[in-house]
Design an enzyme around this catalytic site. Structure first.
Site, PDB file in Angstrom:
ATOM      1  N   LYS A 209       1.094  -1.386   0.333  1.00  0.00           N
ATOM      2  CA  LYS A 209       0.323   0.134  -0.290  1.00  0.00           C
ATOM      3  C   LYS A 209       0.721   1.222  -0.058  1.00  0.00           C
ATOM      4  O   LYS A 209       0.734   2.400  -1.091  1.00  0.00           O
ATOM      5  CB  LYS A 209      -1.048   0.319   1.183  1.00  0.00           C
ATOM      6  CG  LYS A 209      -1.935   0.873   1.511  1.00  0.00           C
ATOM      7  CD  LYS A 209      -3.133   1.112   2.551  1.00  0.00           C
ATOM      8  CE  LYS A 209      -3.395   1.780   2.962  1.00  0.00           C
ATOM      9  NZ  LYS A 209      -4.359   1.937   3.895  1.00  0.00           N
ATOM     10  N   GLU A 215      11.029  -4.498   4.298  1.00  0.00           N
ATOM     11  CA  GLU A 215      10.359  -5.705   4.159  1.00  0.00           C
ATOM     12  C   GLU A 215      10.124  -5.818   3.072  1.00  0.00           C
ATOM     13  O   GLU A 215      11.041  -6.689   1.680  1.00  0.00           O
ATOM     14  CB  GLU A 215       9.680  -6.440   5.329  1.00  0.00           C
ATOM     15  CG  GLU A 215       9.640  -6.641   6.634  1.00  0.00           C
ATOM     16  CD  GLU A 215       9.226  -5.589   7.455  1.00  0.00           C
ATOM     17  OE1 GLU A 215       8.652  -4.989   6.543  1.00  0.00           O
ATOM     18  OE2 GLU A 215       9.078  -5.737   8.452  1.00  0.00           O
ATOM     19  N   GLY A 270      -4.731  -2.285   5.271  1.00  0.00           N
ATOM     20  CA  GLY A 270      -4.356  -3.660   4.966  1.00  0.00           C
ATOM     21  C   GLY A 270      -4.916  -4.693   5.356  1.00  0.00           C
ATOM     22  O   GLY A 270      -4.627  -5.727   4.101  1.00  0.00           O
ATOM     23  N   ARG A 271      -5.328  -5.159   6.722  1.00  0.00           N
ATOM     24  CA  ARG A 271      -5.597  -5.496   6.355  1.00  0.00           C
ATOM     25  C   ARG A 271      -7.244  -6.568   6.608  1.00  0.00           C
ATOM     26  O   ARG A 271      -7.470  -7.658   6.305  1.00  0.00           O
ATOM     27  CB  ARG A 271      -5.884  -6.310   8.468  1.00  0.00           C
ATOM     28  CG  ARG A 271      -6.003  -5.724   9.003  1.00  0.00           C
ATOM     29  CD  ARG A 271      -6.642  -5.196  10.321  1.00  0.00           C
ATOM     30  NE  ARG A 271      -6.733  -4.506  11.811  1.00  0.00           N
ATOM     31  CZ  ARG A 271      -5.896  -3.143  11.516  1.00  0.00           C
ATOM     32  NH1 ARG A 271      -4.492  -2.889  11.037  1.00  0.00           N
ATOM     33  NH2 ARG A 271      -6.663  -2.536  12.495  1.00  0.00           N
ATOM     34  N   GLU A 356      -5.230  -7.773  15.031  1.00  0.00           N
ATOM     35  CA  GLU A 356      -4.477  -6.261  14.719  1.00  0.00           C
ATOM     36  C   GLU A 356      -5.643  -5.093  15.284  1.00  0.00           C
ATOM     37  O   GLU A 356      -5.361  -4.404  15.071  1.00  0.00           O
ATOM     38  CB  GLU A 356      -3.712  -6.398  12.961  1.00  0.00           C
ATOM     39  CG  GLU A 356      -3.098  -4.584  13.719  1.00  0.00           C
ATOM     40  CD  GLU A 356      -1.460  -5.119  12.014  1.00  0.00           C
ATOM     41  OE1 GLU A 356      -0.784  -4.897  12.467  1.00  0.00           O
ATOM     42  OE2 GLU A 356      -2.895  -5.493  10.794  1.00  0.00           O
ATOM     43  N   HIS A 387      -5.448 -33.539  16.869  1.00  0.00           N
ATOM     44  CA  HIS A 387      -4.288 -34.723  17.933  1.00  0.00           C
ATOM     45  C   HIS A 387      -3.274 -33.795  18.493  1.00  0.00           C
ATOM     46  O   HIS A 387      -1.434 -34.517  18.532  1.00  0.00           O
ATOM     47  CB  HIS A 387      -3.860 -35.965  16.593  1.00  0.00           C
ATOM     48  CG  HIS A 387      -4.271 -37.009  16.136  1.00  0.00           C
ATOM     49  ND1 HIS A 387      -4.699 -38.240  16.566  1.00  0.00           N
ATOM     50  CD2 HIS A 387      -5.622 -36.394  15.539  1.00  0.00           C
ATOM     51  CE1 HIS A 387      -5.515 -38.656  16.307  1.00  0.00           C
ATOM     52  NE2 HIS A 387      -6.462 -37.812  14.989  1.00  0.00           N
ATOM     53  N   LYS A 507       9.663  -1.169  14.743  1.00  0.00           N
ATOM     54  CA  LYS A 507      10.072  -1.116  13.582  1.00  0.00           C
ATOM     55  C   LYS A 507      10.847   0.117  13.335  1.00  0.00           C
ATOM     56  O   LYS A 507      11.741   0.020  12.777  1.00  0.00           O
ATOM     57  CB  LYS A 507       9.092  -0.020  12.534  1.00  0.00           C
ATOM     58  CG  LYS A 507       7.858  -1.103  11.976  1.00  0.00           C
ATOM     59  CD  LYS A 507       6.548  -0.394  10.396  1.00  0.00           C
ATOM     60  CE  LYS A 507       5.804  -1.312  10.477  1.00  0.00           C
ATOM     61  NZ  LYS A 507       4.839   0.204   9.927  1.00  0.00           N
TER      62      LYS A 507
END
Ligand code: G6Q
Length: 539
Positions: A209, A215, A270-271, A356, A387, A507
């Protein structure tokens, strides 16, 4: 909106406190015994989803009080404000309009006096056109070879949705193409993603965005070097890179032709962006028609959320039940257990969406809350989880409400597998709710010494979310269900579900540490722990 009381000062909150004290002494066994039709009554349906919430520690009174709570917190007005395009993300001064991403062409949603729906469809059309060109082989790489590999580079909201959707909709994907997703700023992620790929057949989607995320930009740089090492000519970049971003300038500076940039808007968080251009990899994988079917699924749930009365409204019921457990039972985590292998990344996707969004401890007015907010969401597909960690859900000391997700039909009807899978899902919910009593164990001849170990107390709540099949439309409805449930919770708690200031500090600190790691002579002025760790790592 008119003035209304804070969460814990609402009359409904106080009534719910008293009511919860009574409900804590009820067992699901008794609730079902007293109301044999409970499994038919505590059910809601919408947008292709069947939602059974009968195995929750609730009575009619609980629902009436939760409805009152929603009323007193003016949930309907908050929903209207979101759909209207009001700037409800006040700390970023932004509208919150992921619902516009799936609005039909003829809809009208205004932001700052402008209808945004035509722009949404213009981008969708551009994505569709591009996807068709790549999928048909018309779009060629620099050397004239057909594009076979798509690598999405993005992180957080620009990664988790696309990966999840690719995995969830695999039966609908172009099987002659390879799709990879690189997110981590760990060279291993990139190295493994491209190690068997031919650069001349590979297209990178740089999905960011902001187009400034450390990253993603580091991985995009690696990708550019990797392409140039193989194809040498700088013009190759135009054929092997496209961008998804709101930052045209940065895209141009990176060297990507803005004709090959797919835009979106600051009112898409973003999410909440996997159905925007961030979903370009999804569209390349499943094709434009299936992508639009997914958007229709989202939209069906949006309309349901916008218009259905609270107690028929799936996201509202789901959100209110979460509040019920978090604030009145002290629950702090919720397990999401999809009984479908294709949903293996769904819990990871939901972790971001839920945590978030609602991992906040101040109200919209900036006051510290004096009550719990967003719970931890986690999970794994069934039956694998049975399990491993289900033991704790069955017999541990914490109450962990579960969301079971299952489908009537499988994409792979092999042997009796699907019946085994469905049976296990139903059996888990049954065992959690009703358990196994002392008397039952005694009748089975279990020794007195072993009974405490083999006792299942039961009374562990769960929801069952079912649909016909995991299709693009079902996936859209399912995601929108959780999106709006998260919003419902946020409104009740009075927090901003759409900002994420909590990710900033780390950050900033990382930027300071990078040169300190790279330069062994750099002076260190952190705490003694961080200083020593830096010395260890710089070796
Ligand atoms: C999501 C967050 C965050 C964001 C990533 C990637 O709501 O804002 O996960 O999606 O940090 O950001 P960019 O898309 O700007 O690279």
């Amino acid at each position: 909106m008119t003035a209304y009381p804070p969460f814990t000062r609402t009359p409904a909150y106080l009534s719910l406190m008293l009511h919860a004290d009574a409900m804590k002494h009820k067992h699901l066994r008794d609730l079902f015994r007293h109301d044999p039709d409970r499994g038919e009554n505590f059910v809601a349906r919408a947008a292709g989803l069947y939602f059974d919430y009968s195995k929750h520690i609730i009575a009619d009174t609980t629902l009436r009080l939760l409805e009152k709570l929603a009323d007193e917190r003016q949930l309907d007005q908050h929903i209207a404000a979101m759909f209207r395009g009001d700037k409800i993300n006040s700390t970023e001064d932004r509208a919150v309009l992921h619902v516009a991403l799936r609005a039909p062409r003829e809809a009208e949603i205004m932001v700052d006096g402008q209808n945004v729906v035509p722009e949404v469809h213009a981008v969708l059309d551009k994505m569709g056109h591009f996807a068709e060109r790549v999928r048909s082989g018309e779009w060629r790489g620099h050397t004239g070879k057909r594009i076979k590999n798509i690598v999405n580079i993005g992180i957080g909201g620009s990664d988790l949705g696309p990966v999840m959707a690719y995995e969830a909709l695999k039966p609908y994907t172009a099987r002659d193409m390879v799709f990879r997703f690189v997110s981590n700023v760990d060279g291993s992620d990139f190295a493994e993603a491209v190690r068997d790929l031919d650069a001349s057949e590979t297209l990178f989607i740089v999905a960011s965005k902001t187009f400034t995320t450390l990253e993603t930009m580091a991985n995009a740089d690696l990708a550019r070097q990797w392409v140039l090492a193989a194809l040498t000519a700088p013009e190759a970049i135009a054929k092997h890179f496209v961008a998804v971003s709101t930052n045209e300038k940065a895209v141009r500076e990176f060297g990507i032709d803005t004709a090959n940039m797919f835009g979106f808007w600051d009112w898409v968080g973003g999410r909440y962006s996997m159905d925007s251009a961030i979903g370009l990899s999804t569209m390349l994988a499943i094709g434009p028609d299936h992508f639009r079917a997914m958007l229709d699924g989202f939209h069906a749930m949006d309309e349901h959320f916008r218009t259905a009365p609270y107690l028929e409204n799936l996201p509202v019921i789901m959100g209110l039940l979460t509040v019920w457990y978090v604030n009145f039972f002290g629950v702090s985590s919720i397990a999401v257990l999809p009984y479908d292998q294709y949903l293996k990344r769904f819990p990871a996707y939901l972790q971001q969406l839920t945590m978030e969004s609602n991992g906040k401890s101040v109200t919209l007015a900036g006051e510290r809350v004096d009550y719990a907010t967003g719970p931890v969401y986690w999970g794994e597909p069934g039956t694998n989880g049975q399990h491993s960690f289900h033991q704790l859900i069955h017999q541990g000391t914490a109450v962990i409400p579960c969301d079971f997700i299952g489908f009537k039909h499988t994409h792979n009807p092999l042997g009796s597998h699907h019946a085994f899978l469905q049976a296990n899902m139903l059996a888990q919910a049954e065992a959690l709710a009703f358990g196994k009593t002392y008397e039952q164990l005694r009748l089975e001849g279990v020794s007195e010494a072993m009974i405490p170990h083999r006792l299942f107390e039961g009374n562990r709540p769960s929801s069952m979310i079912l649909a016909e099949q995991l299709t693009p439309a079902t996936l859209g409805s399912l995601i929108a269900l959780y999106e709006h449930s998260v919003f419902t919770q946020g409104v009740i708690w009075g927090i901003n579900s759409f900002d994420q200031w909590g990710v900033e500090l780390g950050k900033v600190l990382a930027k300071r540490i990078i040169p300190e790691l790279q330069n062994p002579a750099a002076a260190l002025n952190h705490d003694s722990s961080t200083n020593t760790l830096i010395r260890f790592l710089r070796g």
